[in-house]
Design a protein around this motif. Sequence first.
Motif, PDB file in Angstrom:
ATOM      1  N   TYR A 123      -0.779  -4.286  -7.929  1.00  0.00           N
ATOM      2  CA  TYR A 123      -2.149  -4.801  -8.007  1.00  0.00           C
ATOM      3  C   TYR A 123      -2.167  -6.326  -8.148  1.00  0.00           C
ATOM      4  O   TYR A 123      -3.055  -6.998  -7.609  1.00  0.00           O
TER       5      TYR A 123
ATOM      6  N   LEU B 268       2.214   1.678  -3.409  1.00  0.00           N
ATOM      7  CA  LEU B 268       1.131   2.153  -4.275  1.00  0.00           C
ATOM      8  C   LEU B 268       0.917   3.651  -4.105  1.00  0.00           C
ATOM      9  O   LEU B 268       0.717   4.379  -5.085  1.00  0.00           O
ATOM     10  N   ASP B 269       0.976   4.131  -2.876  1.00  0.00           N
ATOM     11  CA  ASP B 269       0.806   5.570  -2.618  1.00  0.00           C
ATOM     12  C   ASP B 269       1.880   6.379  -3.345  1.00  0.00           C
ATOM     13  O   ASP B 269       1.572   7.421  -3.950  1.00  0.00           O
TER      14      ASP B 269
ATOM     15  N   LEU C  55       2.364   8.942 -10.746  1.00  0.00           N
ATOM     16  CA  LEU C  55       1.533   8.814 -11.947  1.00  0.00           C
ATOM     17  C   LEU C  55       0.649  10.038 -12.176  1.00  0.00           C
ATOM     18  O   LEU C  55       0.302  10.351 -13.312  1.00  0.00           O
ATOM     19  N   LYS C  56       0.294  10.712 -11.124  1.00  0.00           N
ATOM     20  CA  LYS C  56      -0.439  11.968 -11.288  1.00  0.00           C
ATOM     21  C   LYS C  56       0.440  12.998 -11.989  1.00  0.00           C
ATOM     22  O   LYS C  56      -0.048  13.821 -12.767  1.00  0.00           O
TER      23      LYS C  56
ATOM     24  N   TYR D 252       3.701   5.457  -6.026  1.00  0.00           N
ATOM     25  CA  TYR D 252       3.560   5.356  -7.474  1.00  0.00           C
ATOM     26  C   TYR D 252       2.336   6.122  -7.977  1.00  0.00           C
ATOM     27  O   TYR D 252       2.375   6.729  -9.054  1.00  0.00           O
ATOM     28  N   ASN D 253       1.269   6.128  -7.207  1.00  0.00           N
ATOM     29  CA  ASN D 253       0.087   6.916  -7.593  1.00  0.00           C
ATOM     30  C   ASN D 253       0.421   8.401  -7.624  1.00  0.00           C
ATOM     31  O   ASN D 253      -0.032   9.135  -8.509  1.00  0.00           O
TER      32      ASN D 253
ATOM     33  N   ASP E 259      -5.411  -1.166 -15.837  1.00  0.00           N
ATOM     34  CA  ASP E 259      -4.090  -0.600 -16.135  1.00  0.00           C
ATOM     35  C   ASP E 259      -3.490  -1.207 -17.403  1.00  0.00           C
ATOM     36  O   ASP E 259      -2.779  -0.522 -18.144  1.00  0.00           O
TER      37      ASP E 259
ATOM     38  N   ARG F 264       2.852  -0.122 -10.909  1.00  0.00           N
ATOM     39  CA  ARG F 264       1.556  -0.192 -10.215  1.00  0.00           C
ATOM     40  C   ARG F 264       0.848  -1.507 -10.516  1.00  0.00           C
ATOM     41  O   ARG F 264       0.231  -2.099  -9.630  1.00  0.00           O
TER      42      ARG F 264
ATOM     43  N   LYS G 183      -8.381  -4.049 -11.401  1.00  0.00           N
ATOM     44  CA  LYS G 183      -7.491  -2.891 -11.512  1.00  0.00           C
ATOM     45  C   LYS G 183      -6.296  -3.210 -12.413  1.00  0.00           C
ATOM     46  O   LYS G 183      -5.820  -2.345 -13.144  1.00  0.00           O
TER      47      LYS G 183
ATOM     48  N   GLN H  89       0.828  -1.203   0.000  1.00  0.00           N
ATOM     49  CA  GLN H  89       0.000   0.000   0.000  1.00  0.00           C
ATOM     50  C   GLN H  89       0.862   1.253   0.000  1.00  0.00           C
ATOM     51  O   GLN H  89       0.555   2.241  -0.687  1.00  0.00           O
TER      52      GLN H  89
END
Length: 269
Positions: free
Chosen positions: A127, A103-104, A110-111, A106-107, A139, A123, A135, A100
């Motif tokens: 998943y 993921l935070d 990715l933004k 990489y998110n 992706d 990512r 998900k 998690q």
Amino acid sequence: MILFMFFFFSVYAQKDVELTQAGIEQTHKGNFSRAITLFDKALKINPKNIKAIYNKGFIRENQNRFEEAAELYSIIIDLEPKDIYYFRRGYCYFQSRQYQEALDDYNLMLKKYPDDNDLLMKRIRIYIQQKQWNKVLSDFDTYLEKDPDDFIIQANRAKLLINLKREKEAHTILEKLIQKYPDETIILNSWAFSLLKQGLADKALQNVNKALKIKPSYAAAYITRAQIFLELGEKEKACKDYTQAQKLGFPIDQLNKESIALLNANCKN
């Protein structure tokens, strides 16, 4: 007196820079223990020495001490939130199974870089570990919008569709891929898996055998062949392939529950 004190503190402050540079030189020589000692001395003088913290984190990462490395990168991010530190921390979080947290990171990246397919693949791997298959599929679709000719992603997407009970859709994709890339092992393996799900175990075996002839170390193909052998009633061969896949490092926990249960039920040690 004031001038003397200023000079003293300037020299003392400069010392942490010298210690850091010496630590970097020891790192290049592979003397990691000595380098860590030097970085720690530098940080005792200046706890906000980003270069010392980063290089210490880099060493811990290369020693596979990923949790320690992630903590060090977190300290840097609090001081100077640059992209490289998020990338490095995300990788260390992933390697230490802090999915998690990875993921935070990489998110967040990715933004900032929505067209970066390498980031998207990172990512996707998270998943997959979390078994968030819808998900993963989403992706894959996003990836293929930017790179529609990537046959590896297409083959993986098709195999995922089979596991999501969308066999007909997957078979159509794989039928086109196998015609275009008849000697690509990942496509041969996925095609074999598709044929197996259609009840065509003999044809499936031919294709997976071809894949293993091309690439004898292909762990995923051994898993597919093990499932094919079980379907053909050849339990001993199935278990041999199942064992071989594990020796080659296939992540068994990424299989669906039904496949794991079937293989384990037939191949108990």
